[in-house]
Scaffold this active site. Structure first.
Site, PDB file in Angstrom:
ATOM      1  N   HIS A   1     -39.469  58.663  13.494  1.00 42.11           N
ATOM      2  CA  HIS A   1     -39.010  57.279  13.333  1.00 42.11           C
ATOM      3  C   HIS A   1     -39.467  56.326  14.423  1.00 42.11           C
ATOM      4  CE1 HIS A   1     -35.920  58.712  16.163  1.00 42.11           C
ATOM      5  NE2 HIS A   1     -35.818  57.445  16.523  1.00 42.11           N
TER       6      HIS A   1
HETATM    7  C1  UD1 Z   1     -32.955  52.690  16.535  1.00 45.66           C
HETATM    8  C2  UD1 Z   1     -33.073  52.652  18.043  1.00 45.66           C
HETATM    9  C3  UD1 Z   1     -33.784  53.916  18.517  1.00 45.66           C
HETATM   10  C4  UD1 Z   1     -33.103  55.168  17.993  1.00 45.66           C
HETATM   11  C5  UD1 Z   1     -32.938  55.074  16.476  1.00 45.66           C
HETATM   12  C6  UD1 Z   1     -32.112  56.227  15.991  1.00 45.66           C
HETATM   13  C7  UD1 Z   1     -33.341  50.444  19.094  1.00 45.66           C
HETATM   14  C8  UD1 Z   1     -34.307  49.495  19.684  1.00 45.66           C
HETATM   15  N1  UD1 Z   1     -33.881  51.532  18.475  1.00 45.66           N
HETATM   16  O1  UD1 Z   1     -34.260  52.672  16.002  1.00 45.66           O
HETATM   17  O2  UD1 Z   1     -33.741  53.961  19.935  1.00 45.66           O
HETATM   18  O3  UD1 Z   1     -33.879  56.272  18.334  1.00 45.66           O
HETATM   19  O4  UD1 Z   1     -32.266  53.859  16.138  1.00 45.66           O
HETATM   20  O5  UD1 Z   1     -32.244  56.433  14.637  1.00 45.66           O
HETATM   21  O6  UD1 Z   1     -32.165  50.245  19.187  1.00 45.66           O
HETATM   22  N2  UD1 Z   1     -32.859  50.412   8.395  1.00 45.66           N
HETATM   23  C9  UD1 Z   1     -32.311  50.597   7.158  1.00 45.66           C
HETATM   24  N3  UD1 Z   1     -31.022  51.044   7.079  1.00 45.66           N
HETATM   25  C10 UD1 Z   1     -30.265  51.305   8.163  1.00 45.66           C
HETATM   26  C11 UD1 Z   1     -30.825  51.095   9.426  1.00 45.66           C
HETATM   27  C12 UD1 Z   1     -32.129  50.658   9.527  1.00 45.66           C
HETATM   28  O7  UD1 Z   1     -32.961  50.367   6.143  1.00 45.66           O
HETATM   29  O8  UD1 Z   1     -29.091  51.724   8.012  1.00 45.66           O
HETATM   30  C13 UD1 Z   1     -34.269  50.001   8.498  1.00 45.66           C
HETATM   31  C14 UD1 Z   1     -34.469  48.481   8.600  1.00 45.66           C
HETATM   32  O9  UD1 Z   1     -35.611  48.150   7.892  1.00 45.66           O
HETATM   33  C15 UD1 Z   1     -34.705  48.282  10.084  1.00 45.66           C
HETATM   34  C16 UD1 Z   1     -35.421  49.571  10.496  1.00 45.66           C
HETATM   35  O10 UD1 Z   1     -34.840  50.567   9.671  1.00 45.66           O
HETATM   36  O11 UD1 Z   1     -35.470  47.140  10.357  1.00 45.66           O
HETATM   37  C17 UD1 Z   1     -35.253  49.924  11.940  1.00 45.66           C
HETATM   38  O12 UD1 Z   1     -33.866  49.951  12.312  1.00 45.66           O
HETATM   39  P1  UD1 Z   1     -33.438  49.644  13.833  1.00 45.66           P
HETATM   40  O13 UD1 Z   1     -32.014  49.962  14.027  1.00 45.66           O
HETATM   41  O14 UD1 Z   1     -33.908  48.307  14.248  1.00 45.66           O
HETATM   42  O15 UD1 Z   1     -34.332  50.637  14.673  1.00 45.66           O
HETATM   43  P2  UD1 Z   1     -34.520  52.205  14.508  1.00 45.66           P
HETATM   44  O16 UD1 Z   1     -35.955  52.479  14.254  1.00 45.66           O
HETATM   45  O17 UD1 Z   1     -33.507  52.743  13.584  1.00 45.66           O
HETATM   46  N1  UDP Z   2     -29.939  63.588  12.292  1.00 46.32           N
HETATM   47  C1  UDP Z   2     -29.127  63.763  11.179  1.00 46.32           C
HETATM   48  N2  UDP Z   2     -29.702  63.643   9.935  1.00 46.32           N
HETATM   49  C2  UDP Z   2     -31.025  63.378   9.753  1.00 46.32           C
HETATM   50  C3  UDP Z   2     -31.845  63.214  10.910  1.00 46.32           C
HETATM   51  C4  UDP Z   2     -31.258  63.313  12.163  1.00 46.32           C
HETATM   52  O1  UDP Z   2     -27.940  64.020  11.299  1.00 46.32           O
HETATM   53  O2  UDP Z   2     -31.465  63.280   8.595  1.00 46.32           O
HETATM   54  C5  UDP Z   2     -29.325  63.706  13.631  1.00 46.32           C
HETATM   55  C6  UDP Z   2     -29.974  64.728  14.535  1.00 46.32           C
HETATM   56  O3  UDP Z   2     -29.421  66.008  14.317  1.00 46.32           O
HETATM   57  C7  UDP Z   2     -29.669  64.177  15.915  1.00 46.32           C
HETATM   58  C8  UDP Z   2     -29.654  62.686  15.707  1.00 46.32           C
HETATM   59  O4  UDP Z   2     -29.508  62.478  14.303  1.00 46.32           O
HETATM   60  O5  UDP Z   2     -28.369  64.576  16.321  1.00 46.32           O
HETATM   61  C9  UDP Z   2     -30.943  62.103  16.178  1.00 46.32           C
HETATM   62  O6  UDP Z   2     -31.022  60.800  15.773  1.00 46.32           O
HETATM   63  P1  UDP Z   2     -32.402  60.024  15.660  1.00 46.32           P
HETATM   64  O7  UDP Z   2     -33.519  60.974  15.546  1.00 46.32           O
HETATM   65  O8  UDP Z   2     -32.215  59.019  14.593  1.00 46.32           O
HETATM   66  O9  UDP Z   2     -32.453  59.210  17.037  1.00 46.32           O
HETATM   67  P2  UDP Z   2     -32.873  59.549  18.533  1.00 46.32           P
HETATM   68  O10 UDP Z   2     -32.173  60.771  18.966  1.00 46.32           O
HETATM   69  O11 UDP Z   2     -34.366  59.664  18.571  1.00 46.32           O
HETATM   70  O12 UDP Z   2     -32.447  58.339  19.287  1.00 46.32           O
END
Ligand code: UD1
Ligand code: UDP
Length: 348
Positions: free
Chosen positions: A198
């Site tokens: 991601h």
């Molecule tokens: C965010 C965090 C990242 C973390 C990740 C965990 C920041 C800058 N980034 O990244 O550090 O590792 O979460 O998963 O805070 N979207 C949906 N549905 C949702 C949420 C998001 O469709 O419920 C889509 C939207 O298009 C959005 C994109 O995902 O623009 C990114 O979501 P965002 O929360 O901005 O960043 P992440 O990549 O999820």
């Molecule tokens: N995770 C989950 N379901 C999924 C993918 C990830 O429950 O389909 C959990 C995973 O086990 C871990 C956490 O989400 O505990 C990691 O989140 P993510 O990779 O979104 O973010 P990051 O840790 O990189 O910030």
């Protein structure tokens, strides 16, 4: 009882929050504020149900947006809630925009700030998370660092007051989940590879994302790939036909227990997630991380985790490579949340 507000908003924060909320509730009046950064039910609600997390007292429903917009909107809402509810301290987790918004507002209101997962560094300022975590650490009053390395990182930046090495609360969560899964029945290895991706630099540029998916598909090993919404959206926007990758099963995001089970069943894990790198290590599964660097350097010892970034052709060889000696308990013994609660009970 002293009152602690806990700010959550993104998937990994719900997981970290689960053991912490339970431990803090023994000593404090705890309430949570969900920023709404993640809002799909498989990115948010599913964890509250499965992990028995209390519903947040406030849900700001901020949703997605540019960094400035998202962080700014969160700050406006958080400030008025904190002013009205006057907690004795505010706790934030990790390094997301929800973390930074909560940290800035709390600090400017003169409320004590607690940071869980302090001291992590990638030393890559192009990552938004690096900015979020450095700024949060420098304005926190209590910094709960998960490892000796994270304490060192803080010391090098002149931050020593209020720093405690307590292990990683994610280790608490993983060990609990593993116990639960194993007591429900034997986990059978599937020989599959679990993939999660991601990071913007792997997913926003469709040619980069496709090159990773093509290399994975060519391994000729069955792959299971729960798609983060960012990754799913990138594939959808570019009208990529996922049925063309015959070795990869693309699925929706799964629940926490399901993701831990998939790791336990897997031959190895390929990811760019921070949390998944750590979980794979704790579960003794080899991990290959598609990133130029990692904050979780301890996992790299003896080949349990390997970084690849530019040369994806290294993947095939790494999948078959046996890791060396396994060093146990590098993220603690599953009692970090309790240790944090006891320290805060003494100090607040
Ligand atoms: C965010 C965090 C990242 C973390 C990740 C965990 C920041 C800058 N980034 O990244 O550090 O590792 O979460 O998963 O805070 N979207 C949906 N549905 C949702 C949420 C998001 O469709 O419920 C889509 C939207 O298009 C959005 C994109 O995902 O623009 C990114 O979501 P965002 O929360 O901005 O960043 P992440 O990549 O999820
Ligand atoms: N995770 C989950 N379901 C999924 C993918 C990830 O429950 O389909 C959990 C995973 O086990 C871990 C956490 O989400 O505990 C990691 O989140 P993510 O990779 O979104 O973010 P990051 O840790 O990189 O910030």
């Amino acid at each position: 009882m002293k009152k602690i507000a806990i700010i959550i908003g993104a998937r990994p924060q719900f997981i970290k929050h689960s053991p912490v909320e339970k431990a803090l509730a023994k000593f404090f009046d705890v309430f949570s504020i969900h920023t709404g950064q993640h809002y799909d039910s498989k990115m948010s609600e599913i964890f509250f149900q499965e992990l028995g997390i209390r519903p947040p007292l406030f849900n700001l429903s901020i949703g997605s947006g540019s960094h400035g917009l998202q962080t700014g909107k969160m700050m406006i809402e958080l400030e008025s809630i904190l002013l009205e509810n006057r907690p004795d301290a505010v706790l934030v987790y990790g390094d997301t925009n929800s973390t930074l918004a909560g940290a800035l507002v709390t600090s400017k209101l003169g409320i004590k700030l607690i940071h869980i997962e302090a001291g992590l560094r990638s030393f890559n300022r192009e990552m938004p998370e690096e900015i979020n975590r450095v700024l949060t650490d420098h304005i926190s009053n209590f910094l709960f660092a998960p490892t000796a390395l994270s304490v060192d990182n803080l010391l090098k930046e002149g931050v020593s007051k209020g720093v405690y090495n307590v292990g990683d609360v994610m280790c608490d969560a993983v060990l609990l989940a593993k116990d639960k899964i194993e007591s429900a029945g034997k986990v059978e290895p599937t020989g599959e590879i679990l993939v999660t991706l991601h990071r913007p630099y792997n997913t926003d540029d469709i040619s980069r994302l496709l090159s990773i998916i093509e290399v994975l598909n060519e391994l000729n090993i069955k792959i299971i790939f729960p798609l983060h919404p960012r990754t799913r959206n990138s594939l959808l926007m570019n009208k990529i036909d996922l049925s063309g990758f015959e070795n990869i099963k693309f699925i929706d995001p799964v629940s926490y227990f399901d993701l831990i089970k998939l790791q336990l069943e897997s031959k190895c894990v390929v990811t760019d997630s921070g949390g998944v790198q750590k979980e794979a290590y704790i579960l003794e599964r080899k991990c290959i991380t598609i990133r130029p660097e990692t904050e979780w350097e301890e996992t790299l010892k003896n080949g349990w985790n390997t970084l690849i970034f530019n040369d994806l052709s290294e993947l095939a060889g790494l999948i078959e490579k046996e890791p060396g000696e396994y060093l146990p308990n590098i993220y603690g013994e599953g009692d970090s949340a309790r240790r944090i609660a006891e320290i805060l009970n003494d100090e607040l």
